[in-house]
Design an enzyme around this catalytic site. Structure first.
Site, PDB file in Angstrom:
ATOM      1  N   ALA A  80      -1.393 117.550 -58.041  1.00 32.93           N
ATOM      2  CA  ALA A  80      -0.356 117.196 -57.080  1.00 32.93           C
ATOM      3  C   ALA A  80      -0.523 115.761 -56.565  1.00 32.93           C
ATOM      4  O   ALA A  80      -1.470 115.062 -56.923  1.00 32.93           O
ATOM      5  CB  ALA A  80      -0.377 118.192 -55.925  1.00 32.93           C
ATOM      6  N   HIS A  81       0.376 115.356 -55.711  1.00 36.12           N
ATOM      7  CA  HIS A  81       0.400 113.975 -55.208  1.00 36.12           C
ATOM      8  C   HIS A  81      -0.884 113.619 -54.452  1.00 36.12           C
ATOM      9  O   HIS A  81      -1.408 114.403 -53.695  1.00 36.12           O
ATOM     10  CB  HIS A  81       1.611 113.703 -54.322  1.00 36.12           C
ATOM     11  CG  HIS A  81       1.931 114.743 -53.303  1.00 36.12           C
ATOM     12  ND1 HIS A  81       2.909 114.582 -52.367  1.00 36.12           N
ATOM     13  CD2 HIS A  81       1.400 115.966 -53.075  1.00 36.12           C
ATOM     14  CE1 HIS A  81       2.969 115.641 -51.615  1.00 36.12           C
ATOM     15  NE2 HIS A  81       2.081 116.504 -52.021  1.00 36.12           N
ATOM     16  N   ASN A  82      -1.336 112.400 -54.690  1.00 35.08           N
ATOM     17  CA  ASN A  82      -2.470 111.824 -53.974  1.00 35.08           C
ATOM     18  C   ASN A  82      -3.816 112.483 -54.270  1.00 35.08           C
ATOM     19  O   ASN A  82      -4.814 112.220 -53.591  1.00 35.08           O
ATOM     20  CB  ASN A  82      -2.222 111.827 -52.449  1.00 35.08           C
ATOM     21  CG  ASN A  82      -1.082 110.906 -52.066  1.00 35.08           C
ATOM     22  OD1 ASN A  82       0.074 111.344 -51.985  1.00 35.08           O
ATOM     23  ND2 ASN A  82      -1.379 109.640 -51.893  1.00 35.08           N
TER      24      ASN A  82
END
Lengths: 340, 340, 340
Positions: free
Chosen positions: A241-243
């Site tokens: 997922a993001h980051n």
């Protein structure tokens, strides 16, 4: 492409136990070996096959002591597994010659720079302001959107999608259908029960020598970057997922999911179907067994974790063994209560 | 694209605590902020960073009380998180200008109607009798098969596959590699042990403002429709089987699977790697924690469910805590038995 | 395409209970039936709908005894479910006419041989030395790499990727986004903590009448072949690792993962989100319930297995019931201890 056992022993730095002039032309599994093939024995589980294999030769480790007569010639090397993979690599290089040139129709915006010896298959797509290094392989139906940078010798297999602004290092291999840099999953609940999407303006950075499996998804950061550090190996259908940050040389098996902003250390081994919540840290050298759920940070390096709500693997297995005996435990308890 | 803090405060309906004339040109995370950037503080976990950030300014909520001196200028707004996402949106709109026009080669059957201001990338495919609204974005390697309807402003990212007869609303975003409307998984066992496939003659209906993640699969109905109600947000690699209905504004995280004919209520929150069996109903406002298995209907709205075989989350956590202590419990039981 | 109930009864070998001359033109679900439609009742859960349906006719089994008056005409057949799927098939054949011919631009290397009546969509890609049988359907954005063999009547839906050297039988259906024959996940740890990739020089063999779901990944063998035996049915997003063998007529539901070199018997039923470790064997006719983890071979055929660490399903459910009662059990134990 036939080689004598003597030639192979020289390549591997090992020695032949038997006739050096026998020839092989194929790599075989020991249990399926046929004349003209060479196999290997590295895992003792497979030892029974060495007494019945039809392969001409088998690569074994220096300390292998056969328990009965062998139907094959041996090549003894320091490490049988590594020796065999060296042969495999040589074989793969001879058989899978890298493609070069441009097949038509392909699409490449004139603002993008392409290095030497690249391959661009028919129906490959390269957007604006991209930069591809030398010897990059862009297979059919790959889409590289705008402002993407890709390092030398990287292979993008058929159907890979690289979104806006992604940065990919050298010597990477991205397998078919992987999606790199799509929007992260971020929505703010509104008072009326609907959700407003949070723009995802960051990117994905994949460092050198990373492998990404088929149909894996690595989302771009909300801001900043989702980062896959050098040497990480990611299997099929993994969700990142993001980051998220994946540490150097960390290995992640299929169908594992890692939620937003979690930071995984280096040299971790994460098995299949693991789920890791967001906003936590996993220490270096952590091993996580298959199907484990991780809901908080793992701070001490080098642990092995297992369980629906992950804990030390020995502890989990002990509790799970008793879980299996719960019917008996309940019965005993009832008996004790009766006696009172 | 530089703005003064005064301008930003005006946009957000907030006020500057410090020099209104300072300028910023970038959105930063508070923990990675640099001069010229503006960050935000909404989650108290991140508060320590506000005392050390190098960002020029930070957006905070009206009631934020700093515990020591701050190195940055504040913009106070009603809700720091919402304020920041407003900025993000403005930024995203300025930087990600929607593409328009037709890149060649692209394919569109002459029987299909395409609205105004659409983008059709090179290698995009549109079959027979389709109808696309205005401002629809069809990226590279998107395939839209026959008889598909797509509403205004919907974005189909690279590699999306829309199968026969699907209906997609307005303002939707379908991310790369998602497959909408492929055949459901339906087979009838035959007496000889083989399976006969059940034709899947239904379709998928996706209502307005739905988001579908990368490589997610939504199967068509056997008959009738698989339906995703308006405002639902679906993450990457989610499996939605034939004849499922997902309620309004329901959010589903990555790698969750929902089996055939199950009906999910509205405003539910379903975390990652959840599995839900077929032919059941999940009440409105249900929250399901990650990795939960759901094998029967959830009738009471508003519950939070967790566990390998899902139950009330507090109950599960209590049982799981004792599960961890099973070795001690077993020991105590043995002691008690001995004393008898 | 209107038929009388008499005609339909003749097709199905059943008999009409009511007016044989009534006409229908559509297949309906019993609970959503409208005039002019014909539904079916096979699952007693749906029986209440037969007393209120607006469908003109309903197909029921010979032994169905209504509990009150019916608003519809009945067609009695031996097996209502099979009868209805026969109708579905006829309907699907009439409505989903197979495409033929070549849409441009498409790509096919001149060294590949293509049979009669094939369909090659725009943007389909066929590499070197491939052989496609008759009536093969290659949809948009399908990529078939070099040295691939595909049998008669096989359908490759949009976006399917078939890698080097794969062999696919007759009458198969591979759904959108599936990746067949990508490299297996094999890496050897090196002394410096990095990993060296093991070349994957084997292939994938898919026998006749196999169905593969959307976005499923089937990796090629390290050496030899990953094999899917005839009649196997595999759902969406299933991971099948290198050197796995799936037995004849085995069914695998969505999001299940099978690790390297595992051999699954024939006529098994494996539900969704199951995980199976590598290098084990699963006996014929094994049923594995959803979300089960399997860590060792299952030797006795015909068992039903369930649980986080799979065991006999009845045993698991018994233990899990007590797991739910652990708080009470702990309380009882404390009481007993106090009394001592």
């Amino acid at each position: 492409m036939e080689f004598t056992l003597g030639q192979i022993a020289t390549i591997l730095g090992g020695k032949v136990e038997g006739d050096e002039n026998l020839k092989v032309n194929r790599l075989d599994k020991i249990q399926e070996g046929k004349e003209g093939g060479i196999g290997f024995l590295a895992n003792e589980k497979y030892e029974p096959h060495i007494y019945t294999t039809e392969a001409t030769a088998v690569i074994v480790s220096e300390d292998f002591r056969p328990k009965s007569n062998l139907p094959c010639t041996l090549i003894r090397v320091k490490d049988a597994y590594n020796g065999f993979t060296t042969l495999l690599e040589a074989y793969a290089q001879l058989t899978k010659m890298g493609k070069t040139g441009i097949e038509e129709p392909s699409f490449c915006d004139s603002s993008s720079r392409i290095g030497d010896d690249c391959y661009r298959a028919a129906f490959s797509y390269i957007g604006k302001n991209c930069s591809l290094g030398n010897n990059v392989k862009v297979h059919a139906h790959v889409s590289i959107e705008d402002n993407v940078i890709i390092g030398d010798n990287t292979i993008l297999h058929s159907g890979v999608k690289i979104k806006n602004g992604s940065v990919i290092g050298k010597n990477c291999e991205i397998h078919s259908g992987a999606v790199i840099g799509a929007d992260g999953f971020g929505f703010v609940p509104q008072e009326d029960g609907t959700y407003k999407s949070i723009p995802q303006i960051g990117n994905v950075i994949i460092e050198d020598s990373v492998s990404v499996g088929s149909n894996t998804t690595i989302d771009c950061a909300t801001m900043g970057s989702t980062i896959i550090r050098k040497g990480a190996k990611i299997d099929n259908m993994v969700q990142i997922a993001h980051n998220v940050v994946i540490g150097e040389n960390t290995v992640i098996a299929s169908q594992t999911g890692i939620s937003g902003s979690t930071i995984i250390g280096k040299n971790c081994i994460i098995a299949g179907q693991v789920g890791i919540v967001g906003h936590i840290k996993i220490a270096d050298n952590t091993t996580i067994a298959a199907k484990t759920g991780i809901s908080k940070s793992i701070k001490k390096p080098g642990q092995t974790i297992f369980g629906y709500m992950g804990m030390d693997i020995k502890h989990f297995l002990k509790s799970y063994t008793i879980f299996k005996n719960l019917p008996q435990i309940q019965d005993k308890l009832k008996e004790l209560e009766k006696k009172q």
